[in-house]
Design an enzyme around this catalytic site. Sequence first.
Site, PDB file in Angstrom:
ATOM      1  N   GLN A   1     -52.878 -13.829 -48.416  1.00 12.62           N
ATOM      2  CA  GLN A   1     -53.264 -15.009 -49.141  1.00 12.62           C
ATOM      3  C   GLN A   1     -52.398 -15.361 -50.269  1.00 12.62           C
ATOM      4  O   GLN A   1     -51.232 -14.980 -50.573  1.00 12.62           O
ATOM      5  CB  GLN A   1     -54.779 -15.041 -49.212  1.00 12.62           C
ATOM      6  CG  GLN A   1     -55.648 -15.005 -48.239  1.00 12.62           C
ATOM      7  CD  GLN A   1     -55.542 -13.642 -47.417  1.00 12.62           C
ATOM      8  OE1 GLN A   1     -56.045 -12.606 -47.954  1.00 12.62           O
ATOM      9  NE2 GLN A   1     -55.482 -13.717 -45.909  1.00 12.62           N
TER      10      GLN A   1
ATOM     11  N   GLY B   1     -51.286 -14.766 -41.658  1.00 11.05           N
ATOM     12  CA  GLY B   1     -50.429 -15.193 -40.710  1.00 11.05           C
ATOM     13  C   GLY B   1     -48.932 -15.037 -41.293  1.00 11.05           C
ATOM     14  O   GLY B   1     -48.811 -15.979 -42.193  1.00 11.05           O
ATOM     15  N   HIS B   2     -48.287 -13.954 -41.197  1.00 14.42           N
ATOM     16  CA  HIS B   2     -47.037 -13.722 -41.946  1.00 14.42           C
ATOM     17  C   HIS B   2     -45.799 -13.963 -41.103  1.00 14.42           C
ATOM     18  O   HIS B   2     -45.814 -13.214 -39.920  1.00 14.42           O
ATOM     19  CB  HIS B   2     -47.023 -12.369 -42.656  1.00 14.42           C
ATOM     20  CG  HIS B   2     -48.106 -12.340 -43.893  1.00 14.42           C
ATOM     21  ND1 HIS B   2     -48.200 -11.285 -44.434  1.00 14.42           N
ATOM     22  CD2 HIS B   2     -48.936 -13.233 -44.298  1.00 14.42           C
ATOM     23  CE1 HIS B   2     -49.173 -11.330 -45.383  1.00 14.42           C
ATOM     24  NE2 HIS B   2     -49.723 -12.597 -45.251  1.00 14.42           N
TER      25      HIS B   2
ATOM     26  N   LYS C   1     -44.414 -14.810 -47.641  1.00 17.56           N
ATOM     27  CA  LYS C   1     -44.469 -13.260 -48.056  1.00 17.56           C
ATOM     28  C   LYS C   1     -43.890 -12.382 -46.836  1.00 17.56           C
ATOM     29  O   LYS C   1     -43.017 -11.367 -46.859  1.00 17.56           O
ATOM     30  CB  LYS C   1     -45.955 -12.765 -48.007  1.00 17.56           C
ATOM     31  CG  LYS C   1     -46.432 -13.864 -49.309  1.00 17.56           C
ATOM     32  CD  LYS C   1     -47.926 -13.236 -49.557  1.00 17.56           C
ATOM     33  CE  LYS C   1     -48.830 -13.939 -48.262  1.00 17.56           C
ATOM     34  NZ  LYS C   1     -49.070 -15.394 -48.343  1.00 17.56           N
TER      35      LYS C   1
HETATM   36  P1  GDP Z   1     -46.879 -16.029 -45.406  1.00 22.62           P
HETATM   37  O1  GDP Z   1     -48.156 -16.245 -45.078  1.00 22.62           O
HETATM   38  O2  GDP Z   1     -46.722 -16.093 -46.869  1.00 22.62           O
HETATM   39  O3  GDP Z   1     -46.101 -14.949 -44.827  1.00 22.62           O
HETATM   40  O4  GDP Z   1     -46.065 -17.408 -44.759  1.00 22.62           O
HETATM   41  P2  GDP Z   1     -46.368 -18.096 -43.588  1.00 22.62           P
HETATM   42  O5  GDP Z   1     -45.643 -17.330 -42.391  1.00 22.62           O
HETATM   43  O6  GDP Z   1     -47.697 -18.401 -43.262  1.00 22.62           O
HETATM   44  O7  GDP Z   1     -45.620 -19.613 -43.724  1.00 22.62           O
HETATM   45  C1  GDP Z   1     -44.229 -19.548 -44.276  1.00 22.62           C
HETATM   46  C2  GDP Z   1     -43.436 -20.516 -43.282  1.00 22.62           C
HETATM   47  O8  GDP Z   1     -42.323 -20.971 -43.926  1.00 22.62           O
HETATM   48  C3  GDP Z   1     -43.065 -19.671 -42.036  1.00 22.62           C
HETATM   49  O9  GDP Z   1     -43.033 -20.546 -40.931  1.00 22.62           O
HETATM   50  C4  GDP Z   1     -41.639 -19.180 -42.363  1.00 22.62           C
HETATM   51  O10 GDP Z   1     -40.732 -19.157 -41.237  1.00 22.62           O
HETATM   52  C5  GDP Z   1     -41.216 -20.555 -42.959  1.00 22.62           C
HETATM   53  N1  GDP Z   1     -40.281 -20.073 -44.214  1.00 22.62           N
HETATM   54  C6  GDP Z   1     -40.179 -19.129 -45.097  1.00 22.62           C
HETATM   55  N2  GDP Z   1     -39.127 -19.341 -45.918  1.00 22.62           N
HETATM   56  C7  GDP Z   1     -38.668 -20.341 -45.713  1.00 22.62           C
HETATM   57  C8  GDP Z   1     -37.599 -21.319 -46.291  1.00 22.62           C
HETATM   58  O11 GDP Z   1     -36.973 -20.758 -47.205  1.00 22.62           O
HETATM   59  N3  GDP Z   1     -37.120 -22.351 -45.816  1.00 22.62           N
HETATM   60  C9  GDP Z   1     -37.891 -22.892 -44.405  1.00 22.62           C
HETATM   61  N4  GDP Z   1     -37.506 -24.270 -43.982  1.00 22.62           N
HETATM   62  N5  GDP Z   1     -38.958 -22.205 -43.982  1.00 22.62           N
HETATM   63  C10 GDP Z   1     -39.164 -21.072 -44.553  1.00 22.62           C
HETATM   64  P1  IMO Z   2     -51.576 -15.798 -45.506  1.00 17.31           P
HETATM   65  O1  IMO Z   2     -51.546 -14.099 -45.945  1.00 17.31           O
HETATM   66  C1  IMO Z   2     -53.385 -19.846 -46.184  1.00 17.31           C
HETATM   67  C2  IMO Z   2     -57.660 -19.932 -46.596  1.00 17.31           C
HETATM   68  C3  IMO Z   2     -58.268 -20.490 -45.436  1.00 17.31           C
HETATM   69  C4  IMO Z   2     -59.669 -21.099 -46.453  1.00 17.31           C
HETATM   70  C5  IMO Z   2     -59.940 -20.065 -47.281  1.00 17.31           C
HETATM   71  C6  IMO Z   2     -61.015 -18.831 -46.915  1.00 17.31           C
HETATM   72  O2  IMO Z   2     -51.022 -16.066 -44.389  1.00 17.31           O
HETATM   73  O3  IMO Z   2     -50.979 -16.572 -46.793  1.00 17.31           O
HETATM   74  P2  IMO Z   2     -61.042 -17.185 -44.941  1.00 17.31           P
HETATM   75  O4  IMO Z   2     -60.986 -16.980 -43.556  1.00 17.31           O
HETATM   76  O5  IMO Z   2     -60.411 -15.962 -45.772  1.00 17.31           O
HETATM   77  O6  IMO Z   2     -62.369 -16.936 -45.275  1.00 17.31           O
HETATM   78  O7  IMO Z   2     -60.626 -18.669 -45.376  1.00 17.31           O
HETATM   79  O8  IMO Z   2     -58.697 -19.258 -47.325  1.00 17.31           O
HETATM   80  N1  IMO Z   2     -56.834 -18.799 -46.108  1.00 17.31           N
HETATM   81  C7  IMO Z   2     -55.420 -18.895 -46.053  1.00 17.31           C
HETATM   82  N2  IMO Z   2     -54.636 -20.099 -46.408  1.00 17.31           N
HETATM   83  N3  IMO Z   2     -52.946 -18.423 -45.978  1.00 17.31           N
HETATM   84  C8  IMO Z   2     -53.707 -17.522 -45.615  1.00 17.31           C
HETATM   85  O9  IMO Z   2     -53.261 -16.141 -45.664  1.00 17.31           O
HETATM   86  C9  IMO Z   2     -55.036 -17.543 -45.555  1.00 17.31           C
HETATM   87  N4  IMO Z   2     -56.036 -16.764 -45.461  1.00 17.31           N
HETATM   88  C10 IMO Z   2     -57.270 -17.452 -45.766  1.00 17.31           C
HETATM   89  O10 IMO Z   2     -57.863 -21.577 -45.015  1.00 17.31           O
HETATM   90  O11 IMO Z   2     -59.346 -22.288 -47.111  1.00 17.31           O
HETATM   91 MG    MG Z   3     -49.437 -17.325 -43.651  1.00 14.44          MG
END
Ligand code: GDP
Ligand code: IMO
Ligand code: MG
Length: 427
Positions: A222, A40-41, A16
């Site tokens: 999430q 964690g974005h 995201k």
């Molecule tokens: P979010 O919580 O939905 O913002 O996603 P996260 O940041 O937690 O996890 C997504 C991970 O995938 C991050 O480390 C991004 O840098 C990485 N990512 C996003 N798009 C791509 C992609 O198309 N390919 C690869 N290899 N990594 C990606």
């Molecule tokens: P983003 O926005 C992935 C998961 C936790 C746990 C459950 C409940 O980066 O996609 P909480 O701390 O909300 O009470 O935990 O939800 N969880 C996530 N998993 N990405 C997240 O956020 C999450 N936020 C919470 O691992 O299983």
């Molecule tokens: Mg995340």
Amino acid sequence: MNVDLLLGLQWGDEGKGKIVDFLAPRYSMVARFQGGPNAGHTLEFDGIKHVLHQIPSGIFRNDIKNVIGNGVVLDPVIFKKEIEALAQFHLDPKKNLFISKKTQLIVPTHRLLDAAYEKAKGEKKIGSTLKGIGPTYQDKIARVGLRVGDIVSPHFKEKYHKLVEKHCAILKNHTIDYELEVLEQEFFQSITFLKEFPLIESEYFINDHINDGAKVLAEGAQGSLLDIDFGSYPFVTSSNTTSSGACSGLGIAPNKIGEVYGIFKAYCTRVGSGPFPTELFDTDGERMQKEGHEFGATTGRPRRCGWLDLPALKYAIMINGVTQLFMMKADVLSIFDKIKICTGYRRPGGKEMDIFPYEVVDDDLEPIYHEMDGWNVSLKGISEYELLPQALKNYVTYLEEELKVPINIVSVGPDRKETIWRSQVLA
Ligand code: GDP
Ligand code: IMO
Ligand code: MG
């Protein structure tokens, strides 16, 4: 219809942050509507990787207003650290980051309660991020929570102590060590810091903006399968991560919503406990985890990996009213000769089903797979859809036929530039 939504359709971490950052120039406001520091974005550009927890992902563009909405739970201590980490990038968040007075505050004892409740659950723990999310939303619903607007009240400390007294009474029944004075010192320093930001009536702020004809992107946290109502309960988070959460978490009416962008990985991951029917426990799962660098952006925990689950994805599309799909991490599947897609489940006794069931119990759901050829080549440097390998285009076409929603972005790497825009039908 000036508000578009960007929602994760799986168990979070779909990418995201990357996509909000990519789309941000088309909007003048980015708003978070639920969740908190459990998120964690990740954003990657100019060779730097940033991870945002509570700050909306439009923050790197000075001309964009970023809003933390009333539906969010905010930890001021983490907030201060996040803002301080941005100092080196010459941004001015005090000018373009606005916080709703109705946002709920996470206090240190919320985090302690989260840890205590998880410990008490033993093997049945949710696998919470331990950021205090559940206990803070619990207090909101119980109508005893503290809101950001309270911090400017002369009675703030009184209100704070009243709440903390309640928490400490509960903590007495749990075996958990803590030094509240130390935590409180950091907390009150962060509250002073928070007061330097514009604390606003965000529902008026956002609606005025919309009425002026400006465009808002609501950034989900999430994913749909972690939604408190529709997720794999009780292994969920404590907020509505689906489209209705954007209305209640920002104070926008449903008729203001235009596009609902649904984002999914080309496979599935999950961090924390809970059912995951297509989870892989073999070398394919290990390879997927390694290739995708699947470690939680907030907790660093390894993410569980598995094949794409169509019944779950169709369910999320239905609940959210998704109008366009974005498929992420296609490059990660380049390592496989054959790719599997779960089209339904087989229950004990052989009965087949293709809906996401009331109770998801892995042992009762054997995935039924459709197998396709992989593309098995690197996607590095490809920036046009037509230049992608035919097997990947076949994968996209198959998914579109099944899901009945166009896949308009295919992401092939973590960098902002590694995003293939298939169609310009976006806002
Ligand atoms: P979010 O919580 O939905 O913002 O996603 P996260 O940041 O937690 O996890 C997504 C991970 O995938 C991050 O480390 C991004 O840098 C990485 N990512 C996003 N798009 C791509 C992609 O198309 N390919 C690869 N290899 N990594 C990606
Ligand atoms: P983003 O926005 C992935 C998961 C936790 C746990 C459950 C409940 O980066 O996609 P909480 O701390 O909300 O009470 O935990 O939800 N969880 C996530 N998993 N990405 C997240 O956020 C999450 N936020 C919470 O691992 O299983
Ligand atoms: Mg995340």
